[in-house]
Scaffold this motif. Sequence first.
Motif, PDB file in Angstrom:
ATOM      1  N   GLN A  81      49.854  24.550  10.429  1.00 26.82           N
ATOM      2  CA  GLN A  81      51.143  24.557  11.108  1.00 26.82           C
ATOM      3  C   GLN A  81      51.004  24.911  12.586  1.00 26.82           C
ATOM      4  OE1 GLN A  81      54.358  25.422   7.593  1.00 26.82           O
ATOM      5  NE2 GLN A  81      53.700  27.146   8.800  1.00 26.82           N
ATOM      6  N   ARG A  82      49.970  25.690  12.915  1.00 30.58           N
ATOM      7  CA  ARG A  82      49.787  26.090  14.305  1.00 30.58           C
ATOM      8  C   ARG A  82      49.097  25.009  15.124  1.00 30.58           C
ATOM      9  NH1 ARG A  82      46.626  31.289  15.210  1.00 30.58           N
ATOM     10  NH2 ARG A  82      45.530  30.690  13.334  1.00 30.58           N
ATOM     11  N   ARG A  83      48.275  24.167  14.462  1.00 35.72           N
ATOM     12  CA  ARG A  83      47.490  23.177  15.184  1.00 35.72           C
ATOM     13  C   ARG A  83      47.853  21.773  14.696  1.00 35.72           C
ATOM     14  NH1 ARG A  83      41.455  25.936  14.775  1.00 35.72           N
ATOM     15  NH2 ARG A  83      42.076  28.054  15.348  1.00 35.72           N
ATOM     16  N   ASP A  84      47.642  20.812  15.559  1.00 36.52           N
ATOM     17  CA  ASP A  84      47.912  19.425  15.178  1.00 36.52           C
ATOM     18  C   ASP A  84      46.909  18.951  14.138  1.00 36.52           C
ATOM     19  OD1 ASP A  84      49.107  16.742  15.534  1.00 36.52           O
ATOM     20  OD2 ASP A  84      47.119  16.265  16.358  1.00 36.52           O
TER      21      ASP A  84
ATOM     22  N   ALA B 186      48.382  20.954  -4.795  1.00 27.87           N
ATOM     23  CA  ALA B 186      49.558  21.783  -5.090  1.00 27.87           C
ATOM     24  C   ALA B 186      50.842  21.163  -4.558  1.00 27.87           C
ATOM     25  CB  ALA B 186      49.365  23.171  -4.486  1.00 27.87           C
ATOM     26  N   GLY B 187      50.737  20.006  -3.891  1.00 26.94           N
ATOM     27  CA  GLY B 187      51.940  19.331  -3.409  1.00 26.94           C
ATOM     28  C   GLY B 187      52.258  19.566  -1.953  1.00 26.94           C
ATOM     29  N   VAL B 188      51.412  20.320  -1.245  1.00 24.25           N
ATOM     30  CA  VAL B 188      51.625  20.502   0.194  1.00 24.25           C
ATOM     31  C   VAL B 188      51.326  19.164   0.882  1.00 24.25           C
ATOM     32  CG1 VAL B 188      50.841  21.710   2.260  1.00 24.25           C
ATOM     33  CG2 VAL B 188      51.063  22.937   0.100  1.00 24.25           C
ATOM     34  N   PRO B 189      52.206  18.691   1.772  1.00 18.93           N
ATOM     35  CA  PRO B 189      52.013  17.369   2.392  1.00 18.93           C
ATOM     36  C   PRO B 189      50.903  17.372   3.431  1.00 18.93           C
ATOM     37  CG  PRO B 189      53.942  18.423   3.315  1.00 18.93           C
ATOM     38  CD  PRO B 189      53.473  19.320   2.205  1.00 18.93           C
ATOM     39  N   VAL B 190      49.662  17.479   2.979  1.00 21.47           N
ATOM     40  CA  VAL B 190      48.516  17.523   3.859  1.00 21.47           C
ATOM     41  C   VAL B 190      47.613  16.331   3.541  1.00 21.47           C
ATOM     42  CG1 VAL B 190      47.242  19.052   2.285  1.00 21.47           C
ATOM     43  CG2 VAL B 190      46.597  18.962   4.678  1.00 21.47           C
ATOM     44  N   TYR B 191      47.013  15.735   4.566  1.00 21.05           N
ATOM     45  CA  TYR B 191      46.140  14.589   4.341  1.00 21.05           C
ATOM     46  C   TYR B 191      44.952  14.675   5.286  1.00 21.05           C
ATOM     47  CZ  TYR B 191      47.920  12.498   8.672  1.00 21.05           C
ATOM     48  OH  TYR B 191      48.245  12.267   9.984  1.00 21.05           O
TER      49      TYR B 191
ATOM     50  N   TRP C 264      42.135  17.371   9.072  1.00 19.41           N
ATOM     51  CA  TRP C 264      43.264  17.540   8.156  1.00 19.41           C
ATOM     52  C   TRP C 264      44.534  17.775   8.953  1.00 19.41           C
ATOM     53  CZ3 TRP C 264      42.756  17.619   2.707  1.00 19.41           C
ATOM     54  CH2 TRP C 264      41.446  17.476   2.250  1.00 19.41           C
ATOM     55  N   ARG C 265      45.634  17.138   8.528  1.00 15.81           N
ATOM     56  CA  ARG C 265      46.921  17.276   9.196  1.00 15.81           C
ATOM     57  C   ARG C 265      48.028  17.423   8.166  1.00 15.81           C
ATOM     58  NH1 ARG C 265      44.274  13.495  12.598  1.00 15.81           N
ATOM     59  NH2 ARG C 265      44.470  13.980  14.823  1.00 15.81           N
ATOM     60  N   LEU C 266      49.153  17.975   8.616  1.00 12.55           N
ATOM     61  CA  LEU C 266      50.361  17.988   7.808  1.00 12.55           C
ATOM     62  C   LEU C 266      51.144  16.702   8.088  1.00 12.55           C
ATOM     63  CD1 LEU C 266      51.573  21.676   8.220  1.00 12.55           C
ATOM     64  CD2 LEU C 266      50.806  20.607   6.104  1.00 12.55           C
ATOM     65  N   VAL C 267      51.633  16.069   7.044  1.00  9.89           N
ATOM     66  CA  VAL C 267      52.385  14.832   7.200  1.00  9.89           C
ATOM     67  C   VAL C 267      53.619  15.092   8.054  1.00  9.89           C
ATOM     68  CG1 VAL C 267      53.702  13.040   6.013  1.00  9.89           C
ATOM     69  CG2 VAL C 267      51.582  13.922   4.996  1.00  9.89           C
ATOM     70  N   GLY C 268      53.737  14.340   9.153  1.00 10.04           N
ATOM     71  CA  GLY C 268      54.926  14.440   9.988  1.00 10.04           C
ATOM     72  C   GLY C 268      55.159  15.816  10.576  1.00 10.04           C
ATOM     73  N   GLY C 269      54.092  16.614  10.711  1.00 12.28           N
ATOM     74  CA  GLY C 269      54.271  17.972  11.259  1.00 12.28           C
ATOM     75  C   GLY C 269      55.085  18.855  10.353  1.00 12.28           C
TER      76      GLY C 269
ATOM     77  N   ALA D 232      42.841  37.118  13.526  1.00 10.71           N
ATOM     78  CA  ALA D 232      43.710  35.992  13.870  1.00 10.71           C
ATOM     79  C   ALA D 232      44.607  35.622  12.695  1.00 10.71           C
ATOM     80  CB  ALA D 232      42.867  34.790  14.295  1.00 10.71           C
ATOM     81  N   VAL D 233      44.045  35.641  11.484  1.00 11.26           N
ATOM     82  CA  VAL D 233      44.847  35.303  10.300  1.00 11.26           C
ATOM     83  C   VAL D 233      45.889  36.378  10.046  1.00 11.26           C
ATOM     84  CG1 VAL D 233      44.759  34.987   7.803  1.00 11.26           C
ATOM     85  CG2 VAL D 233      43.053  33.888   9.259  1.00 11.26           C
ATOM     86  N   ARG D 234      45.515  37.650  10.197  1.00 15.03           N
ATOM     87  CA  ARG D 234      46.492  38.719   9.976  1.00 15.03           C
ATOM     88  C   ARG D 234      47.644  38.595  10.976  1.00 15.03           C
ATOM     89  NH1 ARG D 234      41.850  42.124   9.352  1.00 15.03           N
ATOM     90  NH2 ARG D 234      42.248  43.107  11.357  1.00 15.03           N
ATOM     91  N   ALA D 235      47.302  38.283  12.228  1.00 14.13           N
ATOM     92  CA  ALA D 235      48.351  38.129  13.234  1.00 14.13           C
ATOM     93  C   ALA D 235      49.279  36.979  12.874  1.00 14.13           C
ATOM     94  CB  ALA D 235      47.722  37.898  14.613  1.00 14.13           C
ATOM     95  N   ALA D 236      48.710  35.878  12.399  1.00 10.38           N
ATOM     96  CA  ALA D 236      49.538  34.732  12.015  1.00 10.38           C
ATOM     97  C   ALA D 236      50.438  35.072  10.841  1.00 10.38           C
ATOM     98  CB  ALA D 236      48.646  33.542  11.673  1.00 10.38           C
ATOM     99  N   LEU D 237      49.922  35.805   9.863  1.00 10.61           N
ATOM    100  CA  LEU D 237      50.736  36.171   8.709  1.00 10.61           C
ATOM    101  C   LEU D 237      51.908  37.051   9.118  1.00 10.61           C
ATOM    102  CD1 LEU D 237      47.929  36.823   6.072  1.00 10.61           C
ATOM    103  CD2 LEU D 237      49.752  35.150   5.867  1.00 10.61           C
ATOM    104  N   ARG D 238      51.664  37.964  10.061  1.00  8.98           N
ATOM    105  CA  ARG D 238      52.757  38.847  10.475  1.00  8.98           C
ATOM    106  C   ARG D 238      53.862  38.067  11.182  1.00  8.98           C
ATOM    107  NH1 ARG D 238      48.312  42.411  12.094  1.00  8.98           N
ATOM    108  NH2 ARG D 238      48.000  43.903  10.421  1.00  8.98           N
TER     109      ARG D 238
END
Length: 315
Positions: free
Chosen positions: A14-17, A45-50, A59-64, A93-99
């Motif tokens: 979600q943070r990166r293209d 799991a059904g997350v729109p990632v390809y 790897w990207r998320l479909v349509g952002g 970095a991951v902890r900061a993103a989760l917060r």
Amino acid sequence: MRADRLMAVLLLLQRRDRVTAADVARELEVSERTARRDLDALAMAGVPVYSTQGRGGGWRLVGGARTDLSGLTAAEARALFLVAGPASAATPAVRAALRKLVRALPEPFRAQAEAAASAVLTDPQRWGSSRVEPRPPHLLDDLQDAVIRGTQVRLGYADSTGAATERTVHPLGIVAKGPFWYLIADTPAGRRTFRIDRVSTAVPTGDPVHRPAGFDLAASWRAIADEVERRRTPLESRATCAPDGLARLRMILGDRLDVGGPTADGRVEVVIRGYNEYALASELAGLIEWLEVTGPPGVRAHLAAIGAALAARYA
């Protein structure tokens, strides 16, 4: 920890293209093979990632697409933010993103989510040479919930002598140190630390915790741990050390070593804490290549006796 990683991978997407398996592996400190499995798991799991192949692939998320967290329950939100707290094994970095996910939570959940992020602290150093296997005490979840909810608890407790007491406490935080878990709480007699495996009952009173302004769990625990170490190692021995031996002393003695200034002959003044004179002399005898003990006289006398015994046996 896999749920932790999957959430972290989703945040990276979600943070990166675009992300590659190498990006995920580097950020989460796992192998590229594990990163690929996690990315595949998100897709299954059904997350729109390809994924795309070739130069500029990844790897990207479909349509952002972005994840809507409004469906989280209060318990799920607390569990998520426990992952983001000081006890987390995730990277900074991951902890900061989760917060940052706090902003996406429904308003009623935010306070508890923020409390969960600072409720638990891990101190990896064991007390002394304890070899007790880690086993979470049975009331750990109840006390953790009381910290997060900010609820006073009627605590049944047995001290190290087995004497049982009951008191109402204000839970402030939980610390895992080696195999043991501790509750830090304010009481009518002041701030106290309770070993959670000695807690027999923990009944919420429904009254709110009076949390001190600016309370910091990590700073509070450092002060407690330092005081415990001072009590466990009341004896101080003075010495001078060759500069090339300081790294070895730090590795062996840890927090029991205090390093001072240089001496006129280029050595370094040090102070070493121990339990008693004989125990400390026995420990320092193996460091004599770098160390010259200057006091107290009892430690020097024990070192001389140890040296004479070694010479007599191995000369």
